[in-house]
Design a protein around this motif. Sequence first.
Motif, PDB file in Angstrom:
ATOM      1  N   SER A  67       0.828  -1.207   0.000  1.00 62.78           N
ATOM      2  CA  SER A  67       0.000   0.000   0.000  1.00 62.78           C
ATOM      3  C   SER A  67       0.861   1.254   0.000  1.00 62.78           C
ATOM      4  CB  SER A  67      -0.931   0.007   1.223  1.00 62.78           C
ATOM      5  OG  SER A  67      -1.889  -1.016   1.137  1.00 62.78           O
ATOM      6  N   GLU A  68       1.949   1.222   0.759  1.00 59.03           N
ATOM      7  CA  GLU A  68       2.858   2.366   0.788  1.00 59.03           C
ATOM      8  C   GLU A  68       3.520   2.554  -0.569  1.00 59.03           C
ATOM      9  OE1 GLU A  68       3.107   4.527   3.151  1.00 59.03           O
ATOM     10  OE2 GLU A  68       1.717   3.424   4.444  1.00 59.03           O
ATOM     11  N   ASP A  69       3.890   1.451  -1.219  1.00 65.27           N
ATOM     12  CA  ASP A  69       4.458   1.539  -2.565  1.00 65.27           C
ATOM     13  C   ASP A  69       3.460   2.195  -3.516  1.00 65.27           C
ATOM     14  OD1 ASP A  69       6.799   0.367  -1.791  1.00 65.27           O
ATOM     15  OD2 ASP A  69       6.345  -1.609  -2.634  1.00 65.27           O
ATOM     16  N   PHE A  70       2.219   1.806  -3.368  1.00 65.47           N
ATOM     17  CA  PHE A  70       1.168   2.350  -4.210  1.00 65.47           C
ATOM     18  C   PHE A  70       1.017   3.852  -3.981  1.00 65.47           C
ATOM     19  CE2 PHE A  70      -3.681   2.728  -4.592  1.00 65.47           C
ATOM     20  CZ  PHE A  70      -3.587   3.217  -5.885  1.00 65.47           C
ATOM     21  N   ALA A  71       1.040   4.266  -2.725  1.00 66.65           N
ATOM     22  CA  ALA A  71       0.893   5.691  -2.409  1.00 66.65           C
ATOM     23  C   ALA A  71       2.014   6.502  -3.040  1.00 66.65           C
ATOM     24  CB  ALA A  71       0.872   5.894  -0.902  1.00 66.65           C
ATOM     25  N   ILE A 121      -8.030  -7.572   5.340  1.00 65.56           N
ATOM     26  CA  ILE A 121      -6.727  -6.979   5.062  1.00 65.56           C
ATOM     27  C   ILE A 121      -6.615  -6.613   3.587  1.00 65.56           C
ATOM     28  CG2 ILE A 121      -4.240  -7.419   5.008  1.00 65.56           C
ATOM     29  CD1 ILE A 121      -4.650  -9.302   7.395  1.00 65.56           C
ATOM     30  N   ALA A 122      -7.004  -7.531   2.720  1.00 64.82           N
ATOM     31  CA  ALA A 122      -6.888  -7.271   1.290  1.00 64.82           C
ATOM     32  C   ALA A 122      -7.844  -6.173   0.846  1.00 64.82           C
ATOM     33  CB  ALA A 122      -7.155  -8.544   0.492  1.00 64.82           C
ATOM     34  N   GLU A 127      -9.076  -0.800  -1.079  1.00 66.17           N
ATOM     35  CA  GLU A 127      -9.834   0.426  -0.840  1.00 66.17           C
ATOM     36  C   GLU A 127      -8.935   1.616  -0.556  1.00 66.17           C
ATOM     37  OE1 GLU A 127     -12.892   1.055  -1.357  1.00 66.17           O
ATOM     38  OE2 GLU A 127     -13.406  -1.001  -1.900  1.00 66.17           O
ATOM     39  N   ARG A 128      -7.812   1.365   0.096  1.00 62.07           N
ATOM     40  CA  ARG A 128      -6.894   2.486   0.334  1.00 62.07           C
ATOM     41  C   ARG A 128      -6.414   3.050  -0.997  1.00 62.07           C
ATOM     42  NH1 ARG A 128      -0.952   2.850   3.325  1.00 62.07           N
ATOM     43  NH2 ARG A 128      -0.473   4.894   2.464  1.00 62.07           N
ATOM     44  N   ALA A 135      -9.598  10.365  -4.421  1.00 60.99           N
ATOM     45  CA  ALA A 135      -9.565  11.700  -3.836  1.00 60.99           C
ATOM     46  C   ALA A 135      -8.819  12.674  -4.737  1.00 60.99           C
ATOM     47  CB  ALA A 135      -8.919  11.644  -2.456  1.00 60.99           C
ATOM     48  N   ILE A 136      -7.677  12.239  -5.256  1.00 63.92           N
ATOM     49  CA  ILE A 136      -6.911  13.113  -6.145  1.00 63.92           C
ATOM     50  C   ILE A 136      -7.665  13.344  -7.444  1.00 63.92           C
ATOM     51  CG2 ILE A 136      -4.832  13.275  -7.548  1.00 63.92           C
ATOM     52  CD1 ILE A 136      -3.268  12.045  -5.334  1.00 63.92           C
TER      53      ILE A 136
END
Length: 204
Positions: A67-71, A121-122, A127-128, A135-136
């Motif tokens: 998820s952090e990689d995705f962000a 978790i998945a 969703e994150r 949002a962007i």
Amino acid sequence: MTTPVHDFDDPRRAAIVRQARLHFISEGYAGTRMEPIARESGVSTATLYAFFDSKAVLFEAVIDNASEDFARHMAAVHTTSGSPRERLTEFIGGYAEFMSNSFVRSVFRLVLAERPRFEAIAMRFFERGRNDFGAILMGMLTEMTEAGQLKVEKPSWAAGQLMGMIEHPVFFVPLVTGDDVLAERTPRAIAEDAVETFLARYAV
């Protein structure tokens, strides 16, 4: 009893998560063992368990790391100049590349195999990414509408429509049919077609 280690910046932790990702993808959750991960990470098994006291905790860390990689990936594709077509194509093209990533689908396949324990978790992972992207994208649509470039009354609906045109062909279809079934179009081509359809509805 091993004392838990909570230093998220410790390079040993990063190495463990990196190796665990490879094992979970190639071997599945059930087939993954902690000892090879420790060995390939250059740490002892005791050190691994000091960071992650179970395989389930390590699995969750792998997904959160993705998820952090995705962000970080998402932040790199946000554009502030150019025509609506150029901005939307670059942005939604980044989303298409992410959603077509084999690791993303691998996470969901792992969850399907271990559904009772890991579904939440998945879904948090999915969703994150979707919410952060959404949002962007909603902000971009609002900005372009205020500039008179688009006519979007409900940015949330419009963003969902555009993202949905990406998610079905690059994520859900391969998730069901498997990665061996080659798509007829590249993620970038799918993004371009989606933007064209979107602009046919919302362009001024």
